[in-house]
Design a protein around this motif. Sequence first.
Motif, mmCIF file in Angstrom:
data_model
loop_
_atom_site.group_PDB
_atom_site.id
_atom_site.type_symbol
_atom_site.label_atom_id
_atom_site.label_comp_id
_atom_site.label_asym_id
_atom_site.label_seq_id
_atom_site.Cartn_x
_atom_site.Cartn_y
_atom_site.Cartn_z
ATOM 1 N N LYS A 238 0.852 -1.183 0.000
ATOM 2 C CA LYS A 238 0.000 0.000 0.000
ATOM 3 C C LYS A 238 0.889 1.235 0.000
ATOM 4 O O LYS A 238 1.905 1.275 0.698
ATOM 5 C CB LYS A 238 -0.918 0.004 1.220
ATOM 6 C CG LYS A 238 -1.924 1.143 1.229
ATOM 7 C CD LYS A 238 -2.817 1.076 2.462
ATOM 8 C CE LYS A 238 -3.813 2.226 2.469
ATOM 9 N NZ LYS A 238 -4.663 2.211 3.697
ATOM 10 N N VAL A 239 0.515 2.255 -0.756
ATOM 11 C CA VAL A 239 1.289 3.489 -0.849
ATOM 12 C C VAL A 239 0.470 4.634 -0.271
ATOM 13 O O VAL A 239 -0.703 4.803 -0.603
ATOM 14 C CB VAL A 239 1.686 3.784 -2.307
ATOM 15 C CG1 VAL A 239 2.451 5.096 -2.397
ATOM 16 C CG2 VAL A 239 2.533 2.640 -2.858
ATOM 17 N N GLU A 240 1.105 5.407 0.600
ATOM 18 C CA GLU A 240 0.453 6.542 1.240
ATOM 19 C C GLU A 240 1.342 7.767 1.113
ATOM 20 O O GLU A 240 2.538 7.652 0.832
ATOM 21 C CB GLU A 240 0.201 6.236 2.724
ATOM 22 C CG GLU A 240 -0.744 5.072 2.961
ATOM 23 C CD GLU A 240 -0.943 4.796 4.440
ATOM 24 O OE1 GLU A 240 -0.254 5.448 5.278
ATOM 25 O OE2 GLU A 240 -1.769 3.914 4.770
ATOM 26 N N PRO A 241 0.783 8.969 1.322
ATOM 27 C CA PRO A 241 1.618 10.177 1.301
ATOM 28 C C PRO A 241 2.547 10.198 2.504
ATOM 29 O O PRO A 241 2.273 9.566 3.532
ATOM 30 C CB PRO A 241 0.608 11.309 1.360
ATOM 31 C CG PRO A 241 -0.589 10.711 2.018
ATOM 32 C CD PRO A 241 -0.629 9.277 1.570
ATOM 33 N N ARG A 242 3.653 10.908 2.364
ATOM 34 C CA ARG A 242 4.602 11.007 3.466
ATOM 35 C C ARG A 242 3.927 11.638 4.677
ATOM 36 O O ARG A 242 3.026 12.475 4.535
ATOM 37 C CB ARG A 242 5.811 11.836 3.033
ATOM 38 C CG ARG A 242 6.921 11.866 4.069
ATOM 39 C CD ARG A 242 8.206 12.352 3.473
ATOM 40 N NE ARG A 242 9.267 12.349 4.472
ATOM 41 C CZ ARG A 242 10.524 12.092 4.210
ATOM 42 N NH1 ARG A 242 10.885 11.795 2.982
ATOM 43 N NH2 ARG A 242 11.426 12.115 5.154
ATOM 44 N N TYR A 243 4.376 11.238 5.865
ATOM 45 C CA TYR A 243 3.773 11.743 7.099
ATOM 46 C C TYR A 243 3.790 13.272 7.105
ATOM 47 O O TYR A 243 4.807 13.911 6.801
ATOM 48 C CB TYR A 243 4.527 11.208 8.311
ATOM 49 C CG TYR A 243 4.464 9.706 8.452
ATOM 50 C CD1 TYR A 243 3.246 9.047 8.598
ATOM 51 C CD2 TYR A 243 5.630 8.935 8.434
ATOM 52 C CE1 TYR A 243 3.184 7.667 8.715
ATOM 53 C CE2 TYR A 243 5.576 7.556 8.555
ATOM 54 C CZ TYR A 243 4.349 6.925 8.690
ATOM 55 O OH TYR A 243 4.292 5.557 8.808
ATOM 56 N N GLY A 244 2.648 13.855 7.468
ATOM 57 C CA GLY A 244 2.541 15.305 7.537
ATOM 58 C C GLY A 244 2.034 15.948 6.267
ATOM 59 O O GLY A 244 1.682 17.130 6.260
ATOM 60 N N SER A 245 1.970 15.191 5.161
ATOM 61 C CA SER A 245 1.499 15.747 3.900
ATOM 62 C C SER A 245 -0.017 15.917 3.926
ATOM 63 O O SER A 245 -0.738 15.092 4.490
ATOM 64 C CB SER A 245 1.899 14.835 2.744
ATOM 65 O OG SER A 245 1.302 15.273 1.540
ATOM 66 N N GLN A 246 -0.501 16.970 3.294
ATOM 67 C CA GLN A 246 -1.940 17.214 3.201
ATOM 68 C C GLN A 246 -2.523 16.607 1.931
ATOM 69 O O GLN A 246 -3.739 16.642 1.711
ATOM 70 C CB GLN A 246 -2.210 18.728 3.224
ATOM 71 C CG GLN A 246 -1.727 19.427 4.484
ATOM 72 C CD GLN A 246 -2.339 18.830 5.739
ATOM 73 O OE1 GLN A 246 -3.566 18.680 5.836
ATOM 74 N NE2 GLN A 246 -1.496 18.485 6.713
ATOM 75 N N GLU A 247 -1.654 16.042 1.084
ATOM 76 C CA GLU A 247 -2.122 15.463 -0.165
ATOM 77 C C GLU A 247 -2.622 14.038 0.049
ATOM 78 O O GLU A 247 -2.321 13.398 1.060
ATOM 79 C CB GLU A 247 -0.998 15.436 -1.204
ATOM 80 C CG GLU A 247 -0.521 16.805 -1.642
ATOM 81 C CD GLU A 247 0.583 16.697 -2.685
ATOM 82 O OE1 GLU A 247 0.473 17.373 -3.719
ATOM 83 O OE2 GLU A 247 1.530 15.923 -2.454
ATOM 84 N N GLN A 248 -3.383 13.576 -0.923
ATOM 85 C CA GLN A 248 -3.781 12.175 -0.964
ATOM 86 C C GLN A 248 -3.133 11.522 -2.176
ATOM 87 O O GLN A 248 -2.821 12.188 -3.169
ATOM 88 C CB GLN A 248 -5.311 12.044 -1.056
ATOM 89 C CG GLN A 248 -6.026 12.375 0.235
ATOM 90 C CD GLN A 248 -7.511 12.108 0.117
ATOM 91 O OE1 GLN A 248 -8.255 12.911 -0.426
ATOM 92 N NE2 GLN A 248 -7.941 10.966 0.633
ATOM 93 N N VAL A 249 -2.933 10.229 -2.077
ATOM 94 C CA VAL A 249 -2.298 9.480 -3.154
ATOM 95 C C VAL A 249 -3.338 8.593 -3.825
ATOM 96 O O VAL A 249 -4.105 7.897 -3.148
ATOM 97 C CB VAL A 249 -1.147 8.607 -2.613
ATOM 98 C CG1 VAL A 249 -0.584 7.723 -3.719
ATOM 99 C CG2 VAL A 249 -0.045 9.487 -2.040
#
Length: 512
Positions: free
Chosen positions: A456-467
């Motif tokens: 599973k791929v997620e945005p880096r911690y603290g990012s407000q973006e979604q992947v």
Amino acid sequence: MKALPYLRNENGRITLMVDGKPFLVLGGEFHNSSGSDLEYMKTNVWPGLRRLGGNCYLTPVYWECMEPEQGVYDFTLVDGVIDQAREEGVRLILLWFGLWKNGNSAYIPKWMKKDSQYFYMRGQNGQMVESVSPFCKAAVELDKKAFCALMKHLADMDEERTVIMIQVENETGIWGHPRDYSDEATQIFDARIPSEMERLYDVSGSWEEAFGLNACEYFMSWGLSKAVGEIAAAGRSVYNLPMFMNCVAIGMPLKAGDIPSGGPLPRVHKIWRIFAPAIDLYGPDIYSPFYKEVSSEFAAANALIIPEMGQDKNAASKALFTVAAYNTICFSPFGIDGMMTPLSENDLLSQTNSDVVPYDENAGNLLAESYRMLHLLWPQILKAQEEGRIYAFLQQGDQRTEFIMDDYILKISYGGGLGHMGQPVPRKEDSPVGGGFVIRQDKDTFLICGISCNVKVEPRYGSQEQVFVLDKRELKLTETGLEPGRIFNGDERNFTVIGAWPTVQTLTFYRR
């Protein structure tokens, strides 16, 4: 005549070069006794190995068969297995079963076994250990002479360079005792340590005075490294092939005697490198659950060679992990002929107890598929290693592995798939452990090769973006290479679920 195989050291990275090109050994080691009967090899070994698709196999040379009478050499078995390997289109690594095999001297010639001048080691209570003492100079000289005869024969007959490496002896050391307690060994042990050891460790005195609790292991390492070093150096002066040694590797600190005392474990490598400089590499025989720890410890020398490991269903996962995680020269499960070819009842009865392993057809099929993938992906793996774009994983107790890659976090969980709300499903008992690797192909695209894992791929911690997944597709193994397969979308898009079969996929993401 083809150029000799050699080990290239380029900026600290060691590579096995064969025919002028980098060569990754993907194969296996034969059972101890398979190579003693050429007809058995032809009928029971090679047919199964054709399914595996390995490129190189490890096979013993038995001193007792090569020198049945003192000074009389018979190379029938050596020539026969080389001829068979050529017919199969594969290379060989020869294992010199000389003075020591698994800390024992079972493979020395029969005429030598009956001659007491070639004295054995002794245990703490004076009992004889069926293993020639490394302090028996006459025995070392005989081994050296026979090994040189083998190397000269290879130099004369192997112009095709079918044999690419030599393992000198096998799992040296004394089992069950801290050191050799023979009179000859004890006299040396009680004397002052050699000047080279004084300089190496900045100590002096007797072995016990200088090294305390480590005295027995350091003493045996010194004695064995001197003996093996002489044998290897003599052989290389005749025919300069790369040489290595294997050793029992448990993966936890054990005292000398619990494992063969004096074998080339990492904690005594500095001794072996001083007294056996003709040995290029030291490789672990891994049958313990501490696979990652042992591999990492040996790989610290800038190259990893695994001449033996367990031949179970997890070998396929470990192959993917090992080649990606380290600068690997050789990956070789033991008893590969038993892994690929069903053993009949008569075959099982003829094997030694240590050779009898339950046949698992699926284990062989899994390993064959992993080898196919690694052969095709190895150029990409090498380039990704050089550029720091590869991330290897292997299940070993932990249930999740995470990799942070700039804007993304890759979360690897292990099991048989994903259930309700994306939760991992526990791995079935008969499935291989999870393992594999991820190659970052560009900023947003990843190649994933693995077994029994969920990615599973997620945005880096603290990012407000979604992947989100932009593209997800499988890569199929064909006769011509890897080709694009199905494009996954809908329910199959958001999670990369890899079951109990080696699989390659690519994923491309976008962020909003």
